[in-house]
Design an enzyme around this catalytic site. Structure first.
Site, PDB file in Angstrom:
ATOM      1  N   ASP A   1       1.939  -1.134  11.854  1.00 29.59           N
ATOM      2  CA  ASP A   1       0.620  -1.595  11.400  1.00 29.59           C
ATOM      3  C   ASP A   1       0.379  -3.076  11.707  1.00 29.59           C
ATOM      4  OD1 ASP A   1       0.157   0.945  10.453  1.00 29.59           O
ATOM      5  OD2 ASP A   1       0.742   0.471   8.397  1.00 29.59           O
TER       6      ASP A   1
ATOM      7  N   LYS B   1       0.834  -1.208   0.000  1.00 21.59           N
ATOM      8  CA  LYS B   1       0.000   0.000   0.000  1.00 21.59           C
ATOM      9  C   LYS B   1       0.868   1.257   0.000  1.00 21.59           C
ATOM     10  CE  LYS B   1      -2.781   0.880   3.706  1.00 21.59           C
ATOM     11  NZ  LYS B   1      -2.455   2.153   4.384  1.00 21.59           N
ATOM     12  N   SER B   2       1.865   1.304   0.892  1.00 19.46           N
ATOM     13  CA  SER B   2       2.721   2.502   0.982  1.00 19.46           C
ATOM     14  C   SER B   2       3.423   2.771  -0.347  1.00 19.46           C
ATOM     15  CB  SER B   2       3.782   2.298   2.066  1.00 19.46           C
ATOM     16  OG  SER B   2       3.177   2.236   3.329  1.00 19.46           O
TER      17      SER B   2
ATOM     18  N   ARG C   1      -6.227   1.731  18.139  1.00 20.63           N
ATOM     19  CA  ARG C   1      -5.938   0.291  17.990  1.00 20.63           C
ATOM     20  C   ARG C   1      -5.512  -0.376  19.300  1.00 20.63           C
ATOM     21  NH1 ARG C   1      -3.248   0.453  11.890  1.00 20.63           N
ATOM     22  NH2 ARG C   1      -5.262   0.490  10.814  1.00 20.63           N
TER      23      ARG C   1
ATOM     24  N   GLN D   1       4.917   9.233   7.370  1.00 24.32           N
ATOM     25  CA  GLN D   1       4.011  10.131   6.652  1.00 24.32           C
ATOM     26  C   GLN D   1       4.484  11.575   6.787  1.00 24.32           C
ATOM     27  OE1 GLN D   1       0.026   9.180   7.994  1.00 24.32           O
ATOM     28  NE2 GLN D   1       0.075   7.172   7.006  1.00 24.32           N
TER      29      GLN D   1
HETATM   30  O1  LIG Z   1       4.042   6.301   5.134  1.00 24.03           O
HETATM   31  C1  LIG Z   1       3.243   5.358   5.073  1.00 24.03           C
HETATM   32  O2  LIG Z   1       2.913   4.819   3.987  1.00 24.03           O
HETATM   33  C2  LIG Z   1       2.641   4.868   6.330  1.00 24.03           C
HETATM   34  C3  LIG Z   1       3.198   5.223   7.537  1.00 24.03           C
HETATM   35  C4  LIG Z   1       2.679   4.782   8.844  1.00 24.03           C
HETATM   36  O3  LIG Z   1       2.045   5.873   9.469  1.00 24.03           O
HETATM   37  P1  LIG Z   1       2.834   6.992  10.368  1.00 24.03           P
HETATM   38  O4  LIG Z   1       3.686   7.767   9.462  1.00 24.03           O
HETATM   39  O5  LIG Z   1       1.739   7.806  10.975  1.00 24.03           O
HETATM   40  O6  LIG Z   1       3.619   6.204  11.378  1.00 24.03           O
HETATM   41  C5  LIG Z   1       1.691   3.626   8.703  1.00 24.03           C
HETATM   42  O7  LIG Z   1       0.986   3.444   9.898  1.00 24.03           O
HETATM   43  C6  LIG Z   1       0.742   3.813   7.559  1.00 24.03           C
HETATM   44  O8  LIG Z   1      -0.096   2.702   7.428  1.00 24.03           O
HETATM   45  C7  LIG Z   1       1.468   3.972   6.247  1.00 24.03           C
HETATM   46  C1  LIG Z   2      -2.641   3.364   9.468  1.00 20.60           C
HETATM   47  C2  LIG Z   2      -2.843   2.889   8.246  1.00 20.60           C
HETATM   48  O1  LIG Z   2      -3.002   3.630   7.096  1.00 20.60           O
HETATM   49  P1  LIG Z   2      -3.218   5.196   6.880  1.00 20.60           P
HETATM   50  O2  LIG Z   2      -2.442   5.952   7.925  1.00 20.60           O
HETATM   51  O3  LIG Z   2      -2.732   5.469   5.486  1.00 20.60           O
HETATM   52  O4  LIG Z   2      -4.701   5.455   6.990  1.00 20.60           O
HETATM   53  C3  LIG Z   2      -2.858   1.422   8.005  1.00 20.60           C
HETATM   54  O5  LIG Z   2      -2.879   1.030   6.834  1.00 20.60           O
HETATM   55  O6  LIG Z   2      -2.858   0.613   8.959  1.00 20.60           O
END
Ligand SMILES: O=C(O)C1=C[C@@H](OP(=O)(O)O)[C@@H](O)[C@H](O)C1
Ligand SMILES: C=C(OP(=O)(O)O)C(=O)O
Length: 436
Positions: free
Chosen positions: A314, A22-23, A345, A169
């Site tokens: 996650d 997904k990322s 969570r 993120q």
């Molecule tokens: O950069 C990313 O694709 C992600 C970073 C993570 O969040 P945080 O940056 O808030 O830790 C993760 O929990 C999320 O599902 C995807």
């Molecule tokens: C936290 C998640 O995603 P997002 O932050 O992109 O909603 C996840 O996929 O578990």
């Protein structure tokens, strides 16, 4: 609402390639949109979150074609987006929202943006504050939340920023802004977090200086479209890893899983719990990938601390389920970030495990799980809700495999956020009908 299945006596068996990461899928869309020329993405994740990133970019005038599991993006560069026709819809996706706030921080028009009820409760100040220090402008509800407006802006300035949380993120949003800013942007992380943005920027021809947990970035020349192959998502694979480890007689192979060292905490922690996960066909193509062979195995409890969290953030819900079946105590601490995901969570995991008879206590930054007892649905049946959280929905489906009694899942549709075919893929590993 669906009635969940127990595992067959023969356990989970067979091979599976879970959908694309997904990322990495979000980032491939974003880099493809701002590069010059065509980007082709193989095995992109066709899930609700990724479609929201795609919809936002299309709303800004980017042409994106879907052909089977391939995406073809006609890059426009950062300076040729069109003003959106409607407000940007981020759905349930924190990654879309936060990364795009950085990517779109220097556009000549206002962009209203909004999300669903869950996303509207997740904090954005962690991104808007440093971006504002760079010269960006945002209007946010109560200064922190969606709905809001990414405001018109024609100037960004590099800053030195020490991030209070190790968030990929936030880091990625600042990299996207730093790519468009005058001067140098320096980003210092308290701990390493997933580095897909850094890797992909380099793949697209950009320059970034990486020095431990410090990043330096300057204004970038125009990036060039690329061919991206997305590895299978380790966060999705984690549900099957744990399912096989806790379901007697299981033996499964998960093909082509991304094992980036900033994402592989689940493997390290499961091994620490006693799991023997065999890794074969290891290769590297921008992102490291391997096939994982996993068999049923007794586990023991461990201590999981703050330093472990970013590489497995996650996966903590499904790891907590593994801990419920491990001999002895598992402690999770330093995981307060879990409280600001799609649901709280920590609260959600404690609720689910308690309803299945596990002795678990909630802490402000984690939980303590007393493992080793079989899961039981009180009064022969239990109905559990995902509360709209995809990872909690999949955790409940895996728990049901080994629960004595009937488990019903409410709000199973949440799985479509990251893994629309999860139930079908799980069924594929349970080919016979014989029920335990
Ligand atoms: O950069 C990313 O694709 C992600 C970073 C993570 O969040 P945080 O940056 O808030 O830790 C993760 O929990 C999320 O599902 C995807
Ligand atoms: C936290 C998640 O995603 P997002 O932050 O992109 O909603 C996840 O996929 O578990």
């Amino acid at each position: 609402m669906i009635k969940l299945q127990s595992a067959p006596i023969s356990g989970l068996q067979g091979e599976l390639m879970v959908p694309g990461d997904k990322s990495i899928s979000h980032r491939a869309l974003m880099f493809g949109a701002i590069a010059q020329g065509q980007t082709v993405v193989d095995r992109f994740l066709a899930s609700a979150d990724v479609y929201h990133t795609m919809g936002v970019l299309q709303n800004l005038g980017v042409q994106i074609k879907e052909q089977g599991d391939q995406l073809i993006i006609e890059g426009r560069g950062l300076e040729h987006f069109h003003a959106p026709k409607t407000a940007l819809d981020m759905g349930n996706s924190g990654t879309s929202t936060r990364l795009l706030m950085g990517l779109l921080a220097k556009q000549p028009f206002d962009m209203p943006f909004f999300g669903d009820e869950s996303l509207s409760k997740r904090p954005l100040k962690r991104v808007s504050q440093p971006l504002q220090a760079m010269g960006a402008h945002f209007q946010l509800t109560d200064g922190d939340y969606l709905p809001g407006i990414i405001q018109a802006n024609n100037q960004l300035q590099g800053i030195h920023y020490e991030m209070p949380v190790a968030s990929a993120q936030v880091k990625s949003a600042l990299i996207f802004a730093g790519m468009q800013a005058e001067g140098t942007t320096t980003i210092v992380s308290p701990l390493a977090s997933r580095d897909h943005t850094e890797r992909m920027l380099q793949k697209f021809g950009g320059r970034i200086e990486l020095d431990g947990n410090t990043i330096r970035i300057e204004k970038q020349p125009l990036l060039q479209g690329q061919h991206v192959v997305v590895p299978a998502d380790i966060s999705s694979a984690a549900f099957f890893m744990v399912a096989a480890l806790i379901t007697p007689n299981s033996n499964i192979t998960l093909k082509g899983v991304g094992i980036n060292p900033t994402r592989d905490g689940i493997l390290r922690l499961l091994k620490k719990m006693g799991a023997n996960i065999e890794m074969v066909n290891r290769h590297d193509d921008q992102e490291p990938v391997a096939d994982l062979i996993i068999k049923y195995q007794p586990l023991h409890g461990i201590e999981i601390t703050a330093a472990d969290i970013p590489a497995t953030v996650d996966e903590l819900p499904i790891l907590a389920l593994a801990a419920s079946q491990a001999q002895g105590k598992t402690t999770i601490s330093g995981a307060q970030e879990l409280r600001v995901k799609e649901t709280d969570r920590i609260d959600a995991v404690v609720r689910v495990l308690s309803r299945l008879g596990v002795s678990v206590s909630e802490k402000p930054d984690g939980m303590v799980i007393e493992g080793g007892k079989p899961l039981v649905a009180h009064d022969q049946a239990v109905a559990l809700s995902s509360n709209g959280d995809h990872r909690i929905a999949m955790m409940i489906a895996v728990a049901a495999l080994i629960t004595k009694g009937e488990v019903t899942l409410i709000d199973e549709d949440a799985m479509a956020i990251s893994y629309p075919t999860f139930m079908a893929d799980l069924a594929q590993l349970m080919p016979n009908e014989e029920i335990k």
